[in-house]
Motif scaffolding. Sequence first.
Motif, PDB file in Angstrom:
ATOM      1  N   ARG A 124       0.812  -1.220   0.000  1.00  0.00           N
ATOM      2  CA  ARG A 124       0.000   0.000   0.000  1.00  0.00           C
ATOM      3  C   ARG A 124       0.847   1.272   0.000  1.00  0.00           C
ATOM      4  NH1 ARG A 124      -3.309   2.218   5.021  1.00  0.00           N
ATOM      5  NH2 ARG A 124      -4.540   3.835   4.002  1.00  0.00           N
ATOM      6  N   LEU A 125       2.147   1.142   0.236  1.00  0.00           N
ATOM      7  CA  LEU A 125       3.003   2.317   0.394  1.00  0.00           C
ATOM      8  C   LEU A 125       3.314   2.968  -0.948  1.00  0.00           C
ATOM      9  CD1 LEU A 125       5.481   0.846   3.011  1.00  0.00           C
ATOM     10  CD2 LEU A 125       3.584   2.438   3.452  1.00  0.00           C
ATOM     11  N   ARG A 126       3.370   4.297  -0.936  1.00  0.00           N
ATOM     12  CA  ARG A 126       3.730   5.085  -2.106  1.00  0.00           C
ATOM     13  C   ARG A 126       4.794   6.105  -1.717  1.00  0.00           C
ATOM     14  NH1 ARG A 126       1.313   1.414  -3.463  1.00  0.00           N
ATOM     15  NH2 ARG A 126      -0.527   1.225  -4.795  1.00  0.00           N
ATOM     16  N   PRO A 127       5.604   6.572  -2.653  1.00  0.00           N
ATOM     17  CA  PRO A 127       6.606   7.595  -2.329  1.00  0.00           C
ATOM     18  C   PRO A 127       5.962   8.778  -1.628  1.00  0.00           C
ATOM     19  CG  PRO A 127       6.998   6.740  -4.522  1.00  0.00           C
ATOM     20  CD  PRO A 127       5.683   6.145  -4.074  1.00  0.00           C
ATOM     21  N   GLY A 128       6.611   9.217  -0.540  1.00  0.00           N
ATOM     22  CA  GLY A 128       6.086  10.318   0.241  1.00  0.00           C
ATOM     23  C   GLY A 128       5.301   9.877   1.460  1.00  0.00           C
ATOM     24  N   ASP A 129       4.858   8.606   1.480  1.00  0.00           N
ATOM     25  CA  ASP A 129       4.233   8.074   2.688  1.00  0.00           C
ATOM     26  C   ASP A 129       5.285   7.915   3.779  1.00  0.00           C
ATOM     27  OD1 ASP A 129       1.776   7.909   1.439  1.00  0.00           O
ATOM     28  OD2 ASP A 129       1.948   5.769   0.972  1.00  0.00           O
ATOM     29  N   ALA A 130       4.837   7.614   4.983  1.00  0.00           N
ATOM     30  CA  ALA A 130       5.756   7.389   6.098  1.00  0.00           C
ATOM     31  C   ALA A 130       5.421   6.074   6.789  1.00  0.00           C
ATOM     32  CB  ALA A 130       5.681   8.543   7.107  1.00  0.00           C
ATOM     33  N   VAL A 131       6.438   5.468   7.371  1.00  0.00           N
ATOM     34  CA  VAL A 131       6.278   4.282   8.215  1.00  0.00           C
ATOM     35  C   VAL A 131       6.906   4.593   9.566  1.00  0.00           C
ATOM     36  CG1 VAL A 131       6.260   2.708   6.259  1.00  0.00           C
ATOM     37  CG2 VAL A 131       8.436   3.232   7.394  1.00  0.00           C
ATOM     38  N   LEU A 132       6.471   3.892  10.598  1.00  0.00           N
ATOM     39  CA  LEU A 132       6.862   4.271  11.956  1.00  0.00           C
ATOM     40  C   LEU A 132       7.177   3.046  12.788  1.00  0.00           C
ATOM     41  CD1 LEU A 132       5.091   6.950  14.125  1.00  0.00           C
ATOM     42  CD2 LEU A 132       5.467   4.672  15.085  1.00  0.00           C
ATOM     43  N   TYR A 133       8.264   3.121  13.555  1.00  0.00           N
ATOM     44  CA  TYR A 133       8.575   2.074  14.530  1.00  0.00           C
ATOM     45  C   TYR A 133       9.170   2.711  15.776  1.00  0.00           C
ATOM     46  CZ  TYR A 133      13.523   2.170  12.902  1.00  0.00           C
ATOM     47  OH  TYR A 133      14.808   2.532  12.575  1.00  0.00           O
ATOM     48  N   ALA A 134       9.394   1.881  16.811  1.00  0.00           N
ATOM     49  CA  ALA A 134       9.852   2.377  18.114  1.00  0.00           C
ATOM     50  C   ALA A 134      11.189   1.760  18.505  1.00  0.00           C
ATOM     51  CB  ALA A 134       8.806   2.084  19.191  1.00  0.00           C
ATOM     52  N   ASP A 135      11.818   2.376  19.491  1.00  0.00           N
ATOM     53  CA  ASP A 135      13.146   1.942  19.933  1.00  0.00           C
ATOM     54  C   ASP A 135      13.162   0.512  20.459  1.00  0.00           C
ATOM     55  OD1 ASP A 135      11.620   2.854  22.166  1.00  0.00           O
ATOM     56  OD2 ASP A 135      13.437   3.125  23.359  1.00  0.00           O
ATOM     57  N   GLU A 371      30.751 -14.854  38.764  1.00  0.00           N
ATOM     58  CA  GLU A 371      30.747 -14.806  40.226  1.00  0.00           C
ATOM     59  C   GLU A 371      29.556 -15.528  40.849  1.00  0.00           C
ATOM     60  OE1 GLU A 371      31.136 -10.719  41.489  1.00  0.00           O
ATOM     61  OE2 GLU A 371      32.593 -10.305  39.890  1.00  0.00           O
ATOM     62  N   HIS A 372      28.477 -15.675  40.086  1.00  0.00           N
ATOM     63  CA  HIS A 372      27.259 -16.239  40.667  1.00  0.00           C
ATOM     64  C   HIS A 372      26.685 -17.398  39.857  1.00  0.00           C
ATOM     65  CE1 HIS A 372      27.047 -12.887  43.540  1.00  0.00           C
ATOM     66  NE2 HIS A 372      27.436 -12.115  42.525  1.00  0.00           N
ATOM     67  N   ARG A 373      27.342 -17.797  38.781  1.00  0.00           N
ATOM     68  CA  ARG A 373      26.872 -18.886  37.924  1.00  0.00           C
ATOM     69  C   ARG A 373      25.451 -18.662  37.448  1.00  0.00           C
ATOM     70  NH1 ARG A 373      30.504 -19.762  35.535  1.00  0.00           N
ATOM     71  NH2 ARG A 373      29.546 -21.655  34.667  1.00  0.00           N
ATOM     72  N   MET A 374      25.153 -17.394  37.111  1.00  0.00           N
ATOM     73  CA  MET A 374      23.817 -16.998  36.702  1.00  0.00           C
ATOM     74  C   MET A 374      23.895 -16.491  35.267  1.00  0.00           C
ATOM     75  SD  MET A 374      21.164 -15.105  39.072  1.00  0.00           S
ATOM     76  CE  MET A 374      21.765 -16.304  40.238  1.00  0.00           C
ATOM     77  N   PHE A 375      23.159 -17.150  34.340  1.00  0.00           N
ATOM     78  CA  PHE A 375      23.268 -16.808  32.931  1.00  0.00           C
ATOM     79  C   PHE A 375      22.124 -15.891  32.532  1.00  0.00           C
ATOM     80  CE2 PHE A 375      23.036 -17.855  28.276  1.00  0.00           C
ATOM     81  CZ  PHE A 375      24.238 -17.223  27.960  1.00  0.00           C
ATOM     82  N   THR A 376      22.479 -14.665  32.141  1.00  0.00           N
ATOM     83  CA  THR A 376      21.546 -13.668  31.620  1.00  0.00           C
ATOM     84  C   THR A 376      22.148 -13.144  30.314  1.00  0.00           C
ATOM     85  OG1 THR A 376      22.642 -11.912  32.884  1.00  0.00           O
ATOM     86  CG2 THR A 376      20.745 -13.018  33.930  1.00  0.00           C
ATOM     87  N   VAL A 377      21.572 -12.092  29.756  1.00  0.00           N
ATOM     88  CA  VAL A 377      22.119 -11.543  28.516  1.00  0.00           C
ATOM     89  C   VAL A 377      21.909 -10.034  28.506  1.00  0.00           C
ATOM     90  CG1 VAL A 377      19.972 -11.821  27.188  1.00  0.00           C
ATOM     91  CG2 VAL A 377      22.177 -11.843  25.992  1.00  0.00           C
ATOM     92  N   HIS A 378      22.886  -9.315  27.956  1.00  0.00           N
ATOM     93  CA  HIS A 378      22.697  -7.872  27.809  1.00  0.00           C
ATOM     94  C   HIS A 378      21.858  -7.605  26.562  1.00  0.00           C
ATOM     95  CE1 HIS A 378      25.694  -8.030  24.592  1.00  0.00           C
ATOM     96  NE2 HIS A 378      25.298  -6.821  24.244  1.00  0.00           N
ATOM     97  N   ARG A 379      21.129  -6.512  26.569  1.00  0.00           N
ATOM     98  CA  ARG A 379      20.352  -6.062  25.404  1.00  0.00           C
ATOM     99  C   ARG A 379      20.650  -4.589  25.184  1.00  0.00           C
ATOM    100  NH1 ARG A 379      18.953 -10.074  22.296  1.00  0.00           N
ATOM    101  NH2 ARG A 379      21.125 -10.206  22.935  1.00  0.00           N
ATOM    102  N   ASP A 380      20.799  -4.200  23.917  1.00  0.00           N
ATOM    103  CA  ASP A 380      20.955  -2.789  23.607  1.00  0.00           C
ATOM    104  C   ASP A 380      19.754  -2.319  22.808  1.00  0.00           C
ATOM    105  OD1 ASP A 380      21.388  -3.947  21.173  1.00  0.00           O
ATOM    106  OD2 ASP A 380      23.312  -2.998  20.785  1.00  0.00           O
ATOM    107  N   GLY A 381      19.679  -1.026  22.538  1.00  0.00           N
ATOM    108  CA  GLY A 381      18.601  -0.498  21.732  1.00  0.00           C
ATOM    109  C   GLY A 381      17.635   0.431  22.428  1.00  0.00           C
ATOM    110  N   PRO A 382      17.296   0.216  23.719  1.00  0.00           N
ATOM    111  CA  PRO A 382      16.417   1.180  24.379  1.00  0.00           C
ATOM    112  C   PRO A 382      17.041   2.579  24.353  1.00  0.00           C
ATOM    113  CG  PRO A 382      16.543  -0.821  25.692  1.00  0.00           C
ATOM    114  CD  PRO A 382      17.573  -0.942  24.598  1.00  0.00           C
ATOM    115  N   ALA A 383      16.207   3.592  24.176  1.00  0.00           N
ATOM    116  CA  ALA A 383      16.714   4.955  24.023  1.00  0.00           C
ATOM    117  C   ALA A 383      17.549   5.405  25.215  1.00  0.00           C
ATOM    118  CB  ALA A 383      15.545   5.913  23.795  1.00  0.00           C
TER     119      ALA A 383
END
Length: 415
Positions: A124-135, A371-383
């Motif tokens: 449906r998109l045409r030149p000049g339209d806009a699309v939007l997303y978030a962080d 130090e604690h044998r606890m497996f987590t993960v870092h995430r980036d991208g939030p503003a």
Amino acid sequence: MMLATAVTPVAGRLDAALSPAAVVRPDDEGYWAKVAAHYDVTRDVIQLENGNWGMMSQPVLERYEQAVRRVNRETSYYARRGLTPDLIAVRDRVAAKMGVAPQEIAFTRNATEALKALIGGYNRLRPGDAVLYADLDYDSMQACFDALKHSRGVDVVRIDLPEPATYQGLIDAYDAALKANPKTRLILLTHLSHRTGLVVPVKEIVALARARGVDAILDAAHSWGQLDFRPADLDADFIGFNLHKWWGAPLGVGVVYIRKDKIDLIDPDSANSPPFAISAYSRVHTGTVDFAAQLTVPAALDFQDGIGDAARAARLRHLRDLWTENLRGAKGLEILTPADPRLHGGITSFRFEGRASVQDNVNIAKRLLDEHRMFTVHRDGPARGACIRVTPALFNNAADMAALEKAIRSLLPPG
């Protein structure tokens, strides 16, 4: 230190005795320990990074192994004669669970593939339209929206969701963005963010977008199965799902959903040949896939249905609350999802004040592991900066979450 429960494999489906005749309390550790006994979990760490994909329970793993052996033994003799009816039956089972028509869904290898087909095929998109997303939207889906600038000639608008968030504040953020960008024709929504665990009010945002003539593509990779809802109830037209995260199916099974009266807004996949069926199936083309994984989906649904959608969602939220609400307000710590149960499931991320770089959070995750044998993960991208994601699963228990709370407190700066 107590590590995540390791278990003896259990044959068969979820024990009939565990299927609750009445409401099961999310803090009934005895009941949930019996559920956990259906998972063969590593003893090496407390596994709190279950968002990458979900572990198959032992009954599902056994069914998958059986399916692999059959597909491997019979190869094309089965694939060209009996496979299609079997996969149609699996598709129909999934559609019934979703509350949608079978022709509105098709299997993909993951939610990313499903969403790529929707974003790239949206016509449906045409030149000049806009699309939007978030962080907080998924990296690959942001990239797909960015690519629309070149492929469709549209402007790309990025917004930052409020932190801390409120239910109405999230609706207002999208409302304000649409008002400020009246040429918007398509938005990306993520039901439950892989970055922070924040849940957005999808139904309300879809409605306000639709009232302005704006379509929404919904990323539900993490929400269905982690939260208690039927996809049909979201009233979204285009959705991508995973079945190998919170439903515990084998890796390599996703689903694309296209509302039947919106099928013409998504182009058929270029690898398909006309005539094109009026179905989601014509909008994707995956080629040869792991048929055994798709054939195992009913076993995964059987196992999870034995627990119950409401009970599973409540348990995951309870495990999350055990650490987040005890730590909320601790000096120097930011909990990135609100206490409002409408705005989170089991996933939640945290950040130490003043330590918002990617490297800071890589280092924090490393200390939790070393130090604690606890497996987590870092995430980036939030503003407002990177963070550490914590994702419990049904095999985790209250002791695991208490150990996490203790570990985080030990890493907080004094004062």
